[in-house]
Design a protein around this motif. Structure first.
Motif, PDB file in Angstrom:
ATOM      1  N   LEU A   1      16.204 -49.124  28.855  1.00 58.46           N
ATOM      2  CA  LEU A   1      17.631 -48.968  29.114  1.00 58.46           C
ATOM      3  C   LEU A   1      18.348 -50.229  28.670  1.00 58.46           C
ATOM      4  O   LEU A   1      17.877 -51.344  28.916  1.00 58.46           O
TER       5      LEU A   1
ATOM      6  N   GLN B   1       7.610 -38.732  29.256  1.00 60.88           N
ATOM      7  CA  GLN B   1       8.514 -39.859  29.048  1.00 60.88           C
ATOM      8  C   GLN B   1       8.562 -40.711  30.306  1.00 60.88           C
ATOM      9  O   GLN B   1       8.760 -40.197  31.413  1.00 60.88           O
TER      10      GLN B   1
ATOM     11  N   THR C   1      10.230 -45.611  27.248  1.00 58.92           N
ATOM     12  CA  THR C   1      11.610 -45.878  26.880  1.00 58.92           C
ATOM     13  C   THR C   1      12.188 -47.022  27.707  1.00 58.92           C
ATOM     14  O   THR C   1      11.605 -47.464  28.696  1.00 58.92           O
TER      15      THR C   1
ATOM     16  N   ARG D   1      11.216 -48.606  35.912  1.00 53.66           N
ATOM     17  CA  ARG D   1      12.465 -49.333  35.706  1.00 53.66           C
ATOM     18  C   ARG D   1      13.332 -49.316  36.956  1.00 53.66           C
ATOM     19  O   ARG D   1      13.772 -50.347  37.452  1.00 53.66           O
TER      20      ARG D   1
ATOM     21  N   GLU E   1      11.319 -42.342  35.943  1.00 57.82           N
ATOM     22  CA  GLU E   1      12.118 -43.558  35.914  1.00 57.82           C
ATOM     23  C   GLU E   1      11.685 -44.580  36.960  1.00 57.82           C
ATOM     24  O   GLU E   1      12.335 -45.606  37.149  1.00 57.82           O
TER      25      GLU E   1
ATOM     26  N   ASP F   1      15.347 -36.109  35.701  1.00 56.16           N
ATOM     27  CA  ASP F   1      14.896 -37.483  35.920  1.00 56.16           C
ATOM     28  C   ASP F   1      14.415 -37.594  37.361  1.00 56.16           C
ATOM     29  O   ASP F   1      14.989 -36.980  38.272  1.00 56.16           O
TER      30      ASP F   1
ATOM     31  N   SER G   1      14.459 -52.357  31.668  1.00 57.75           N
ATOM     32  CA  SER G   1      15.807 -52.449  31.112  1.00 57.75           C
ATOM     33  C   SER G   1      15.999 -53.811  30.451  1.00 57.75           C
ATOM     34  O   SER G   1      15.402 -54.815  30.862  1.00 57.75           O
TER      35      SER G   1
ATOM     36  N   HIS H   1      11.324 -36.572  33.320  1.00 55.83           N
ATOM     37  CA  HIS H   1      11.295 -37.925  32.791  1.00 55.83           C
ATOM     38  C   HIS H   1      11.176 -38.905  33.950  1.00 55.83           C
ATOM     39  O   HIS H   1      12.008 -38.917  34.858  1.00 55.83           O
TER      40      HIS H   1
ATOM     41  N   GLN I   1      10.384 -44.330  31.691  1.00 58.61           N
ATOM     42  CA  GLN I   1      11.303 -45.448  31.459  1.00 58.61           C
ATOM     43  C   GLN I   1      10.686 -46.695  32.094  1.00 58.61           C
ATOM     44  O   GLN I   1      10.545 -46.786  33.310  1.00 58.61           O
TER      45      GLN I   1
END
Length: 318
Positions: free
Chosen positions: A82, A46, A80, A17, A14, A242, A51, A12, A48
């Motif tokens: 947060l 996925q 996605t 973000r 990240e 992640d 946020s 995933h 992220q």
């Protein structure tokens, strides 16, 4: 040990973000959108994106709604976000282009929980019970429970296994004891203290309690051992991670003496190692390297990723 290697792992991303939030500069929306669009084409499942937090506290994330709305969607890829409280969750629910994923957050130390959330670790566990009810009412599946600062805390010091046990006890009461599906249990090296022996002992502890649980790792490469920790987890069969492209991101409360040391474990370096070990990821490594170099151009300084600078090895055939 090699017999326990997973055949395929799930990563995933990240970087958008974690990376943009960690940087002091606010980058143009169009550049950030182009970066996420490039990541979307790599085969990552996925990503992220942003946020939903206070614009005053984190101005880099003030335009999260516009960011999600502008990102190009692709079947099979989740974008996605947060959130840390009801206000942030409310914004996320009203946002177009977001994939809502239910996650819970637990802490092993009071000091870090107080710094991040203004409550003790025990109080944070109580708050998560309300989040379980909230997600249930909205039909949002709880996919992950994160346990933060499992390997050490820059604010409180070493973290004993008993602190992990307290959180595992809570997970058992909320899920397995009630016949609920157990989410993935993520162990987070929030401040970059982990070494391979710690990875092995913490994963072993979770498996003692929940033999069938899916375990995930959120790794930082603060002190240069992130990829070694990744290898230790692979050898224990962990298949969920992640990471951040180009090694972006970090934790603002990690206590680093130098900000450049704060990055997450690097996505493309992990993917390269996995592929060389015969482990599938579903990710196009060349496209991922291009995205990492795009991030470096945007941010304007040399980033921590190794492969993005060294390039893929040239195979010589006779």
């Amino acid at each position: 040990m090699s017999a326990d290697l997973p055949k395929r792992i799930e990563i995933h991303e990240e970087g958008p973000r974690e990376g943009f939030q960690f940087e002091r500069e606010i980058f143009p929306l169009a550049d950030r959108v182009a970066f996420v669009d490039a990541l979307t084409e790599t085969g990552l499942q996925q990503i992220q994106v942003a946020s939903f937090v206070s614009p005053k506290a984190v101005p880099q994330m003030a335009d999260a709604e516009a960011f999600f709305a502008a990102v190009r969607k692709k079947p099979g890829v989740r974008h996605t976000g947060l959130w840390l409280n009801e206000a942030g969750f409310g914004r996320a629910r009203q946002c177009s282009g977001i994939d809502l994923v239910g996650s819970l957050y637990l802490y092993t130390t009071d000091a870090f929980s107080q710094r991040n959330n203004g409550c003790t670790a025990a109080e944070m566990r109580q708050r998560q019970e309300s989040w379980i009810d909230r997600y249930d009412a909205l039909g949002i599946e709880i996919e992950a429970v994160y346990i933060m600062t499992v390997f050490g805390c820059a604010l409180q010091g070493e973290v004993p296994l008993s602190a992990l046990d307290e959180n595992l006890d809570w997970i058992a009461r909320q899920f397995s004891d009630k016949g609920r599906t157990l989410p993935a249990i993520y162990l987070a090296d929030t401040v970059g203290w982990a070494v391979p022996t710690m990875i092995e002992s913490r994963i072993g502890r979770v498996r003692e309690r929940f033999p069938d649980a899916r375990i995930g790792l959120h790794l930082h490469d603060t002190r240069g051992v992130g990829i070694a920790n990744f290898l230790a987890a692979l050898r224990m069969g962990v298949d969920l991670y992640d990471s951040s492209v180009a090694g972006l991101g970090g934790c603002p409360f990690a206590g680093h003496s130098h900000g450049a040391a704060a990055g997450n474990v690097c996505t493309e370096d992990m993917v390269y190692m996995a592929h060389e070990m015969g482990i599938e990821t579903g990710i196009n490594l060349e496209l991922l390297i291009e995205a990492a170099r795009m991030a470096e151009r945007m941010i304007g300084r040399t980033l921590a990723g190794r492969l993005m600078h060294a390039g893929l090895p040239r195979r010589v055939t006779n």
